[in-house]
Structures are given as structure tokens and as C-alpha cells.
Design an enzyme around this catalytic site. Structure first.
Site, PDB file in Angstrom:
ATOM      1  NE  ARG A  21      -1.566   2.692   2.637  1.00 22.11           N
ATOM      2  CZ  ARG A  21      -1.592   3.775   3.015  1.00 22.11           C
ATOM      3  NH1 ARG A  21      -1.557   4.903   2.252  1.00 22.11           N
ATOM      4  NH2 ARG A  21      -1.243   4.222   4.307  1.00 22.11           N
ATOM      5  CG  HIS A 215       7.157   8.229   5.884  1.00 20.03           C
ATOM      6  ND1 HIS A 215       6.832   7.801   4.603  1.00 20.03           N
ATOM      7  CD2 HIS A 215       5.764   7.875   6.346  1.00 20.03           C
ATOM      8  CE1 HIS A 215       5.408   7.552   4.296  1.00 20.03           C
ATOM      9  NE2 HIS A 215       4.906   7.504   5.514  1.00 20.03           N
ATOM     10  CB  CYS A 246       1.772  10.711   1.283  1.00 19.10           C
ATOM     11  SG  CYS A 246       0.004  11.479   0.973  1.00 19.10           S
ATOM     12  CG  ASN A 255       6.526   3.345   4.146  1.00 14.25           C
ATOM     13  OD1 ASN A 255       5.550   3.871   5.044  1.00 14.25           O
ATOM     14  ND2 ASN A 255       6.208   3.527   2.939  1.00 14.25           N
TER      15      ASN A 255
END
Length: 313
Positions: A21, A215, A246, A255
Site C-alpha cells: 500500500r 517515514h 504519500c 517508509n
């Protein structure tokens, strides 16, 4: 494996791998459903306790998520019991339920500006819709999380007041959410900030798990995650090879790498062979995508056959 090197290691804090994701959001290539299924099954077979596997974000805005529901439909009920899917509206929950999902991460931003950029509405609108999303999830026998993006910094409005985060987490309209996901969307937080906020949430919401999503923008991803664990978080998010970011948060970096978090926390299910397999899986994925590998574990272990053994002993 020998005794852990730190107080947070060996405590079986849950790693939730979010490669499929948040890890894929900024990539330019859509992985085929069959490949995503392979990745899910490789991660679960390795022992990774939980995964985040997709999103109901609009495919025209986040193309790598276009086949998320196809992935859900391809997995077994047992596999889906360990997999979360990102949702932002009650309608998203309905669609995910129809595909077979039963674990939902209902996400919105603490900051209005980011919530408008990310979801297209004010924070209050997302919060007001949450009871309906919770009702639908529970009616299907599922579980739902409250995910608070921009819990520390907004790319448009700057620093976020921690009191506002706590206020939303304690809002009665979030009752029924099993977990609180605290997201450092930009990777701007430092360990002291993470520790303070997580400790407050853990104290005021003792019945809920606290999940920390970090992150690695400033190289503090692992440090922040360890601070969250020490303050009461029982789950930390990571993505293989440090993939991700994002698309609606300028300045967001990858991440925190799952491999790096595993090296730091040393869960009981991790052994040198499993660690090596996960490092190689991350390398395979970024090679397929043409993305850089940001994991420090990959840099440290290299590709030596015995390196995965000695770095964990």
C-alpha cells in the site's frame, strides 16, 4: 539468535508490512495482481504478523492501487485475517467487504489542508462519517482502525498540535475502532515527539492498540519507531526496502524499512534465513520497479551468503 542488543528487541512487537500500500503509492508501475499475491504469501510465510495490502484510493490519482480489490479477492479468508486495506469513506468499506476484506484502516488527516488534498474533504467531514464506516465493518464481522495522518506535521500548515491528535482519538465518534494508527506522514518527527504523543494516547486509550507509522525522511525512522515502542506502541509499520511516501504530501520520503525494523527489534520468529529472504525480497521488488533500495539492512548485509547469519548474532 543471541540476547538482543536493546530493551526493545526481542519483545515481539508486531511489524505490519505496508509495502503493497504505502510502499507502492509513489511508484510509476502497477504490479500485476499475481505478483502482489506472491508478495503477500512470501511475507506471511516468513512470519510477518500483519500486512497492509492495498487502498481504495481513486485509481486515476494513485494508479499502483488500481488492482487492490482484485488482490483482496485472490486471497484466502485465513490470509485476509492478517491483512489490512486502506479506506477513507463508508462506501470504501462496503466495496472492500464485497471483495472479501475484513480488516479496514479508516484514514484521515489531523490537518484540514492535507485531508482536503488527500481525501477531498475537511477533517470534520471524515470524522463525522466514521461511525457509519465502523457500523459497516462490524456488521461484516470485521475490525477497523482509526488512522490519523499528519499527526506531527502537515506539508501545508506546518507543525500539528498534539492536543488536536488526542482530541480526535478520544472523540466518541471513533468508538469501535480497535486501534489508533499514529502516522508521521512527512517523517519530520523526532523521538521525543513520538514518545510524548504515543504515551499520551496509550494512557488515555488503554483498550486500543497503538500503531506507529513512520517515514525515514531524516534518517530517524527506526529511532522514532523504537521510541514509539518504548512509549506503548505495540505495532510499527514498515515497507520493504524503504519504499513509499504519500503522493499528496510534498516532501514525504520512503517508509521506514521493514528490514531495518526487524534488525532493531529482533522478534522471536525472525532467524537469519528468514531475515535474508526478506532482504532479498525487498531487493527483488525495487529492481522490478526501478526504485532505489533505502534499507540500511541491505547496505549492511550486502549479498554475502553468511552475512544474514552474523548480523543477527
Amino acid at each position: 539468535m543471541t540476547e538482543p542488543a536493546s530493551d526493545t528487541a526481542g519483545t515481539d512487537v508486531i511489524l505490519r508490512d505496508v509495502t503493497l500500500r504505502d510502499g507502492l503509492q509513489l511508484t510509476s508501475k502497477l504490479l500485476p495482481t499475481e505478483r502482489k499475491v506472491e508478495i503477500v504469501r512470501s511475507l506471511l510465510a516468513a512470519g510477518v504478523p500483519e500486512l497492509e495490502i492495498g487502498s481504495l484510493a481513486r485509481a486515476d490519482l494513485v494508479p499502483p492501487m488500481a488492482n487492490s480489490l482484485d488482490l483482496v479477492a485472490a486471497l484466502t479468508e485465513e490470509e485476509l485475517d492478517r491483512c489490512w486495506i486502506w479506506v477513507a469513506t463508508p462506501r470504501h468499506v462496503e466495496k472492500a467487504i464485497a471483495a472479501g476484506a475484513r480488516r479496514f484502516q479508516y484514514c484521515f488527516s489531523v490537518s484540514d489542508a492535507h485531508n482536503r488534498a488527500n481525501i477531498g474533504r475537511d477533517t470534520e467531514d471524515s470524522l463525522a462519517a466514521m461511525p457509519s464506516a465502523i457500523e459497516r465493518a462490524h456488521a461484516a464481522g470485521g475490525s477497523i482502525q482509526l488512522c490519523l495522518a499528519t499527526s506531527f506535521t502537515c506539508p501545508f500548515d506546518g507543525p500539528v498540535d498534539p492536543d488536536r491528535v488526542v482530541e480526535i482519538a478520544n472523540d466518541p465518534r471513533t468508538d469501535g475502532a480497535a486501534d489508533i494508527v499514529v502516522a508521521d506522514t512527512l517523517g519530520q518527527a523526532v523521538p521525543g515527539q513520538v514518545s510524548s504523543l504515543v504515551a499520551r494516547l496509550a494512557a488515555e486509550s488503554p483498550a486500543r492498540r497503538i500503531v506507529y507509522h513512520g517515514h525515514d525522511t531524516w534518517g530517524l525512522g527506526v529511532s522514532d519507531s523504537l521510541a514509539a515502542i518504548a512509549a506503548g506502541a505495540s505495532v510499527v509499520d514498515g515497507a520493504l526496502a524503504g519504499l513509499g511516501g504519500c503522493p499528496f504530501a510534498p516532501g514525504a520520503s520512503g517508509n521506514t524499512a521493514s528490514e531495518d525494523l526487524l534488525f532493531a527489534t529482533r522478534p522471536s520468529w525472525l532467524d537469519p534465513d528468514v531475515f535474508g529472504a526478506l532482504v532479498r525480497l525487498g531487493e527483488d521488488i525495487v529492481t522490478e520497479l526501478g526504485e532505489p533500495n533505502r534499507s540500511r539492512a541491505r547496505q549492511g548485509a550486502r549479498s554475502e551468503a553468511d552475512a544474514f547469519d552474523w548480523v543477527l548474532r
